[in-house]
Design an enzyme around this catalytic site. Structure first.
Site, PDB file in Angstrom:
ATOM      1  CB  SER A 264      -9.308  -1.668   0.643  1.00  0.00           C
ATOM      2  OG  SER A 264     -10.304  -2.453   1.251  1.00  0.00           O
TER       3      SER A 264
ATOM      4  CG  ASP B 299     -11.448   4.689   6.214  1.00  0.00           C
ATOM      5  OD1 ASP B 299     -10.430   5.191   5.700  1.00  0.00           O
ATOM      6  OD2 ASP B 299     -11.425   3.619   6.844  1.00  0.00           O
TER       7      ASP B 299
ATOM      8  CG  ASN C 162      -1.883  -1.127   1.250  1.00  0.00           C
ATOM      9  OD1 ASN C 162      -2.380  -1.533   0.201  1.00  0.00           O
ATOM     10  ND2 ASN C 162      -2.157  -1.657   2.423  1.00  0.00           N
TER      11      ASN C 162
ATOM     12  CD  GLU D 211     -13.357   1.403   2.779  1.00  0.00           C
ATOM     13  OE1 GLU D 211     -12.504   1.314   1.888  1.00  0.00           O
ATOM     14  OE2 GLU D 211     -13.695   0.448   3.485  1.00  0.00           O
TER      15      GLU D 211
ATOM     16  CG  HIS E 235      -7.255   2.312   0.013  1.00  0.00           C
ATOM     17  ND1 HIS E 235      -6.117   1.546   0.029  1.00  0.00           N
ATOM     18  CD2 HIS E 235      -8.115   1.732   0.882  1.00  0.00           C
ATOM     19  CE1 HIS E 235      -6.290   0.532   0.857  1.00  0.00           C
ATOM     20  NE2 HIS E 235      -7.490   0.622   1.383  1.00  0.00           N
TER      21      HIS E 235
ATOM     22  CE  LYS F 167      -4.188   0.908   3.980  1.00  0.00           C
ATOM     23  NZ  LYS F 167      -5.404   0.824   4.758  1.00  0.00           N
TER      24      LYS F 167
ATOM     25  CG  HIS G  53     -10.999  -1.504   6.315  1.00  0.00           C
ATOM     26  ND1 HIS G  53     -10.571  -1.616   7.615  1.00  0.00           N
ATOM     27  CD2 HIS G  53     -10.010  -2.000   5.540  1.00  0.00           C
ATOM     28  CE1 HIS G  53      -9.348  -2.142   7.634  1.00  0.00           C
ATOM     29  NE2 HIS G  53      -8.990  -2.385   6.385  1.00  0.00           N
TER      30      HIS G  53
HETATM   31  C1  LIG Z   1      -5.937   0.144   5.851  1.00  0.00           C
HETATM   32  C2  LIG Z   1      -7.270   0.639   6.195  1.00  0.00           C
HETATM   33  C3  LIG Z   1      -7.625   0.902   7.520  1.00  0.00           C
HETATM   34  C4  LIG Z   1      -6.753   0.525   8.670  1.00  0.00           C
HETATM   35  O1  LIG Z   1      -5.695   1.377   8.799  1.00  0.00           O
HETATM   36  P1  LIG Z   1      -4.382   0.883   9.579  1.00  0.00           P
HETATM   37  O2  LIG Z   1      -3.629   2.112   9.844  1.00  0.00           O
HETATM   38  O3  LIG Z   1      -3.710  -0.070   8.657  1.00  0.00           O
HETATM   39  O4  LIG Z   1      -4.864   0.206  10.823  1.00  0.00           O
HETATM   40  C5  LIG Z   1      -8.857   1.468   7.759  1.00  0.00           C
HETATM   41  N1  LIG Z   1      -9.702   1.740   6.748  1.00  0.00           N
HETATM   42  C6  LIG Z   1      -9.410   1.459   5.473  1.00  0.00           C
HETATM   43  C7  LIG Z   1     -10.396   1.768   4.406  1.00  0.00           C
HETATM   44  C8  LIG Z   1      -8.186   0.897   5.161  1.00  0.00           C
HETATM   45  O5  LIG Z   1      -7.903   0.597   3.907  1.00  0.00           O
END
Ligand SMILES: *Cc1c(COP(=O)(O)O)cnc(C)c1O
Length: 401
Positions: free
Chosen positions: A192, A217, A62, A188, A220, A252, A148
């Site tokens: 992902s 969220d 990522n 999101e 990405h 990421k 997620h």
């Molecule tokens: C990776 C991810 C997370 C978690 O984040 P970390 O810092 O890896 O714990 C949360 N939400 C989404 C959409 C993600 O892709």
């Protein structure tokens, strides 16, 4: 766990735990071929990783902009450690909150045009806090079906009633709001496993109409999409301040680790006061905050990083245009190559491995039945040669039944 015996490679637990909690679920996974194991990376730099003495091109990372092992960011981390030491030494409400953390929070606020931001050690923790703090027991959550695992987990633990609307479908969200009443909407920016993008404008309109708060969220999208890497919201011509809660992660595109939640000042104050994930957890190491600030500044000012990423994605998609393999439409790093069955996904992944390419097979239950896939992650660190190697290996993999 006191004694471990090994029978034909499978370890048998002699612990005091009920076997229904230990050996039986593991045995079931082994039977189903879904037992998880970790891959030990012995060295890594840019797009290359070494595993069991062999070097691979990593298409499972990522680290979208290739910042994690960049000299700039490694130097920033060292500098942070010189200034602040290795760890924060306490939770943020005790003595773990340094000026390095504050500076990063302030930068995020300015970057996104939001009033306040709060740092967490992981996106998983940030989502627990952001969801659980703001939904009452017996309340309502409307979450995209593909949200997620950290969001789904938080929603389930919140004690609210969780309704999942059809993926990226505002009509389904409307029906859910009409049927179950207003409640926190969760989506999101970029998903992902599919690399597709949420209809954020339509979601905000429904949020206004039903007076329902929205949590976005954009793990990405940040660093990758939009003006200066401001993410999905900026790419869709919207403002972050239209969202009630914005979650972003640093692990990421920004190449470090940890996460933030941004929102109105009062909303963030609620987290400081009531989010147990924040209050009862050692604060992010200050050197990580220091390095993350450097990463965000660097990534926002260097459009060439995103330019290289876009060129790599375009090159890969053009090269694969005539392939019989189905690659889901995506303009971000996440390029899902559909395999169908878990067995075919595994066969494709191991053929790629033989050709020097590391790309994971994603299988149910992570994705729906019949949609097992190779989740490729094309990054700014890949070279043309890396992408050529990938494409010719995929040409071969496409012939596997
Ligand atoms: C990776 C991810 C997370 C978690 O984040 P970390 O810092 O890896 O714990 C949360 N939400 C989404 C959409 C993600 O892709």
């Amino acid at each position: 766990m006191r004694i471990r015996r090994s029978i034909r490679g499978a370890s048998v637990s002699m612990s005091r735990f009920d076997p229904r909690l230990i050996s039986e679920p593991l045995e079931q996974r082994r039977r189903e071929g879904t037992l998880r194991q970790r891959t030990i990376i012995s060295s890594r730099r840019g797009s290359r990783i070494t595993v069991d003495g062999r070097e691979y091109v990593n298409f499972s990372s990522n680290d979208y902009l290739g910042l994690a092992t960049s000299p700039m960011l490694m130097a920033a981390w060292r500098e942070g450690a010189e200034l602040w030491g290795a760890g924060s030494g306490a939770s943020p409400l005790v003595t773990g909150m340094t000026a390095a953390h504050e500076e990063l929070e302030q930068f995020i606020c300015g970057f996104l045009g939001m009033e306040a931001a709060l740092l967490f050690s992981s996106g998983f923790a940030a989502n627990q806090a952001a969801v659980k703090t703001f939904v009452p027991r017996g309340g309502v959550i409307h979450a995209d079906r593909l949200a997620h695992a950290s969001l789904a987990e938080a929603a389930m633990l919140s004690g609210a009633r969780l309704f999942r609307f059809r993926h990226n479908d505002p009509v389904s969200l409307r029906r859910s709001l009409e049927l179950h009443g207003p409640g926190l909407i969760i989506t999101e920016g970029v998903f992902s496993m599919d690399g597709d993008e949420a209809p954020l404008g339509a979601i905000l309109s429904l949020a206004d109409e039903f007076h329902a708060p929205v949590l976005l969220d954009d793990a990405h999208g940040f660093g990758v999409l939009g003006d200066g890497g401001r993410g999905s919201v900026s790419a869709q011509g919207l403002a972050h301040s239209s969202f009630d809660l914005v979650v972003g992660t640093f692990g990421k595109a920004f190449g470090t680790g940890g996460a933030f939640v941004a929102g109105e000042r009062a909303v963030i104050s609620c987290l400081v006061n009531f989010a147990r994930e924040y209050v009862y957890s050692t604060h992010m190491p200050p050197c990580c905050a220091h390095a993350t600030l450097a990463a965000m500044k660097y990534a926002s000012r260097n459009e060439s990083l995103r330019e290289r990423l876009r060129e790599n994605i375009a090159f890969f998609r053009e090269r694969m245009a005539c392939s019989p393999l189905e690659i889901l439409p995506s303009r971000v790093s996440i390029q899902p190559v559909m395999a169908g069955s878990s067995a075919r996904a595994l066969a494709m992944s191991s053929l790629l491995r033989e050709r020097g390419i590391f790309a994971g097979a994603i299988r149910p239950p992570t994705v729906p039945q019949g949609t097992a896939r190779i989740r490729l992650s094309v990054t700014a660190a890949h070279t043309r040669e890396d992408l050529e190697l990938l494409a010719s290996a995929l040409d071969e993999a496409g012939r596997l039944s």
